[in-house]
Design an enzyme around this catalytic site. Sequence first.
Site, PDB file in Angstrom:
ATOM      1  N   THR A  85       0.894  -1.154   0.000  1.00  0.00           N
ATOM      2  CA  THR A  85       0.000   0.000   0.000  1.00  0.00           C
ATOM      3  C   THR A  85       0.923   1.191   0.000  1.00  0.00           C
ATOM      4  O   THR A  85       2.090   1.053   0.360  1.00  0.00           O
ATOM      5  CB  THR A  85      -0.859   0.003   1.296  1.00  0.00           C
ATOM      6  OG1 THR A  85      -1.867  -0.979   1.190  1.00  0.00           O
ATOM      7  CG2 THR A  85      -1.539   1.321   1.566  1.00  0.00           C
ATOM      8  N   VAL A 107     -12.945  -5.135  -0.290  1.00  0.00           N
ATOM      9  CA  VAL A 107     -12.479  -3.776  -0.013  1.00  0.00           C
ATOM     10  C   VAL A 107     -11.691  -3.808   1.294  1.00  0.00           C
ATOM     11  O   VAL A 107     -12.154  -4.402   2.275  1.00  0.00           O
ATOM     12  CB  VAL A 107     -13.674  -2.803   0.086  1.00  0.00           C
ATOM     13  CG1 VAL A 107     -13.207  -1.421   0.525  1.00  0.00           C
ATOM     14  CG2 VAL A 107     -14.396  -2.720  -1.256  1.00  0.00           C
ATOM     15  N   GLY A 108     -10.531  -3.199   1.289  1.00  0.00           N
ATOM     16  CA  GLY A 108      -9.686  -3.188   2.489  1.00  0.00           C
ATOM     17  C   GLY A 108      -9.891  -1.945   3.327  1.00  0.00           C
ATOM     18  O   GLY A 108     -10.908  -1.254   3.228  1.00  0.00           O
ATOM     19  N   ASP A 109      -8.905  -1.656   4.143  1.00  0.00           N
ATOM     20  CA  ASP A 109      -8.992  -0.532   5.079  1.00  0.00           C
ATOM     21  C   ASP A 109      -8.597   0.806   4.460  1.00  0.00           C
ATOM     22  O   ASP A 109      -8.960   1.859   4.991  1.00  0.00           O
ATOM     23  CB  ASP A 109      -8.062  -0.782   6.271  1.00  0.00           C
ATOM     24  CG  ASP A 109      -6.608  -0.945   5.813  1.00  0.00           C
ATOM     25  OD1 ASP A 109      -6.376  -1.686   4.824  1.00  0.00           O
ATOM     26  OD2 ASP A 109      -5.716  -0.327   6.415  1.00  0.00           O
ATOM     27  N   THR A 134      -0.785   0.311   6.701  1.00  0.00           N
ATOM     28  CA  THR A 134      -0.521  -0.757   5.744  1.00  0.00           C
ATOM     29  C   THR A 134      -0.487  -2.089   6.485  1.00  0.00           C
ATOM     30  O   THR A 134       0.062  -2.164   7.589  1.00  0.00           O
ATOM     31  CB  THR A 134       0.802  -0.554   4.978  1.00  0.00           C
ATOM     32  OG1 THR A 134       1.113  -1.768   4.280  1.00  0.00           O
ATOM     33  CG2 THR A 134       1.973  -0.196   5.880  1.00  0.00           C
ATOM     34  N   GLY A 135      -1.074  -3.102   5.874  1.00  0.00           N
ATOM     35  CA  GLY A 135      -1.136  -4.415   6.506  1.00  0.00           C
ATOM     36  C   GLY A 135      -2.498  -5.019   6.258  1.00  0.00           C
ATOM     37  O   GLY A 135      -3.281  -4.476   5.474  1.00  0.00           O
TER      38      GLY A 135
HETATM   39  N1  ASP Z   1      -4.017  -2.523   3.845  1.00  0.00           N
HETATM   40  C1  ASP Z   1      -4.113  -3.033   2.514  1.00  0.00           C
HETATM   41  C2  ASP Z   1      -5.390  -3.780   2.359  1.00  0.00           C
HETATM   42  O1  ASP Z   1      -5.735  -4.547   3.232  1.00  0.00           O
HETATM   43  C3  ASP Z   1      -2.985  -3.901   2.103  1.00  0.00           C
HETATM   44  C4  ASP Z   1      -1.623  -3.583   2.642  1.00  0.00           C
HETATM   45  O2  ASP Z   1      -1.363  -2.503   3.126  1.00  0.00           O
HETATM   46  O3  ASP Z   1      -0.736  -4.420   2.589  1.00  0.00           O
HETATM   47  O4  ASP Z   1      -6.023  -3.633   1.347  1.00  0.00           O
END
Ligand code: ASP
Length: 315
Positions: A175, A204-206, A226-227
């Site tokens: 991200t 859909v993510g965060d 991110t995560g």
């Molecule tokens: N947070 C992002 C999601 O879950 C992915 C990431 O940051 O690795 O879509």
Amino acid sequence: MTIALAIHGGCGTLPKAEMTDAEWAEAKAHLAKSLRAGWAVLAKGGSAVDAVEAAVLVMEDSVHFNAGHGAAFNADGEHELDASIMDGSTLAAGALCAVKRIRNPVSAAKALMHRGDPLLLTGPAGDAFAQTEGLDIVENEYFSTERRRKNLASMKIRELVGTAGEASEAEKHGTVGAVALDANGHLAAATSTGGYTNKPPGRVGDSPIIGAGTYARDGRCAVSGTGKGEFFIRYCIGHEIASLIGYAGLSLKEAADRAIAELTQHKIGAGLVAVGADGTIVAPYNSEGMYRGWVTPDGLVHVATHADVEVMGQV
Ligand code: ASP
């Protein structure tokens, strides 16, 4: 007045051996370019909102990060992008999720924020909005890269043999995001992502969820995460950090560390960058590395992928 800027390019940092020295140098150069783009806005008195957009744009256009060009593939072999931006001075925000054709989703999020209502648009409606705004529209293949194609192939194999849970952060995630404090004391945050490799279509993510992957509130902090997004949403990580500062009196560092500790209990990769009302910057993460960078008040550009932080000259 203090100005401050920090960025991340995701906690799905590749193991050092997986890229050549030239590729690592390029990834770091793109982080430095992102910082310089954001800092140029802040240094001439521009807004934190414009600074985070400028910084994120550079990383969306870079092949090295999972956002814009270089975004992860979903299970159907397509790219569905999520992005958001928030202005800490008004709490205005704009967000898009599962869009497929906007070259720079962060700019569409900013345009939507300026329109004022709605706050979040999904899929084709988001793409159509960007088109009406005159933003760059591209074919979905524009976002594709060889590395992400290989990540998808390896995640498909892992799925078949039942080892998807053991995939590294680098195989799955990434991200980009930026947080800034401008000369008028205003905070802003922006985040943009392709989500994770082999995600189900429509997931859909965060990153486009205000309060989860992105949050900014003047007087408290601006946060971009991110995560594994599902957990950022459950804990409302961005808002949680702002609340720990506002209601529990924690420092930015204490609040951000506590948020990462909460996420770490779930054995997920997680990281964030945050800036406080006084310009303090934190960039905690629990994974092997996190692409990240910030500018110190003396104008020095700092960039890192793993533990070591490099100074890349004056801004
Ligand atoms: N947070 C992002 C999601 O879950 C992915 C990431 O940051 O690795 O879509």
